[in-house]
Design an enzyme around this catalytic site. Structure first.
Site, PDB file in Angstrom:
ATOM      1  CE  LYS A  51     -15.492   3.865   1.701  1.00 30.55           C
ATOM      2  NZ  LYS A  51     -15.162   3.645   0.286  1.00 30.55           N
ATOM      3  CE1 TYR A  91     -20.159   4.939  -1.723  1.00 28.00           C
ATOM      4  CE2 TYR A  91     -21.351   3.461  -0.261  1.00 28.00           C
ATOM      5  CZ  TYR A  91     -20.218   4.202  -0.561  1.00 28.00           C
ATOM      6  OH  TYR A  91     -19.144   4.180   0.304  1.00 28.00           O
ATOM      7  CG  ASN A 154     -11.894   2.922  -0.853  1.00 25.48           C
ATOM      8  OD1 ASN A 154     -12.707   2.754   0.046  1.00 25.48           O
ATOM      9  ND2 ASN A 154     -12.208   3.508  -1.996  1.00 25.48           N
ATOM     10  CG  HIS A 157     -17.273   8.492   1.737  1.00 22.14           C
ATOM     11  ND1 HIS A 157     -17.403   8.510   0.366  1.00 22.14           N
ATOM     12  CD2 HIS A 157     -17.987   9.561   2.203  1.00 22.14           C
ATOM     13  CE1 HIS A 157     -18.179   9.531   0.022  1.00 22.14           C
ATOM     14  NE2 HIS A 157     -18.541  10.179   1.114  1.00 22.14           N
ATOM     15  CD  GLU A 168     -21.232  12.141   0.478  1.00 22.48           C
ATOM     16  OE1 GLU A 168     -20.992  11.689  -0.648  1.00 22.48           O
ATOM     17  OE2 GLU A 168     -20.333  12.477   1.288  1.00 22.48           O
TER      18      GLU A 168
END
Length: 192
Positions: A51, A91, A154, A157, A168
């Site tokens: 990310k 998402y 965070n 992913h 995905e």
């Protein structure tokens, strides 16, 4: 001298495998189907996305290193600025959550490094390597336990299921961007 010998062995092995290979359904390229290297049914692929906060902190190499050291095989890699359209598809299950708009803002705040890793049980193993979403409960030694400071940033992913990974991967990668290749030391890593 030792490096040249290892390279020559890899080339020799690759030529031998190619000469004695059959096509494996679902892979598109020749693979060796000997009893030592047949992983049909247990080999999986997963999406790992570094990310924007981790890219900014220059953690991409460290994250790749952990997956390589674990023995997984990198079959797709790219850096991109994720679009709103891609992220809304990725998402989709979070669209009704209160944090959704801030998630999109965060994920478009900088580049993302998207990767596809392959190996036996890679989905479950990757989730364990990445650690809990909340850094307060992520175990030390996990990627989030070592590098994540706040739940809203965070670091990485990881797909949560084999089916989720397939969905995905198809969003983030065109099939032509994924490379099927044989690791020359695969027999040393996986022996069933």
């Amino acid at each position: 001298m030792m490096l040249a010998a290892r390279f020559a062995l890899c080339v020799h092995t690759a030529r031998a495998v190619t000469a004695n290979s059959r096509r494996v359904p679902g892979f598109g390229h020749a693979r060796n189907l000997s009893s030592d290297t047949d992983f049909s049914g247990i080999k999986e692929r997963t999406l790992i996305a570094v990310k924007p906060d981790a890219v900014q902190r220059r953690l991409v190499g460290e994250i790749i290193k952990r997956f390589e050291q674990r023995g997984f095989q990198l079959v797709g890699l790219k850096m991109l600025q994720a679009s709103d359209k891609l992220l809304s598809q990725h998402y989709v299950s979070l669209q009704r959550k209160a944090f959704y708009s801030s998630l999109l803002y965060y994920m478009t705040s900088g580049p993302v490094v998207a990767m596809v890793w392959e190996g036996p049980n890679v989905v479950r193993s990757s989730r364990l390597m990445v650690g809990d979403t909340d850094p307060a409960t992520a175990a030390p030694g996990t990627i989030r336990g070592d590098y994540c400071l706040h739940i809203s940033r965070n670091v990485v992913h990881a797909s949560d299921s084999v089916e989720g990974a397939q969905r995905e991967i198809s969003l983030w990668f065109h099939p032509s961007e994924l490379v099927d290749w044989d690791v020359c030391d695969q027999k040393n890593i996986y022996h069933l």
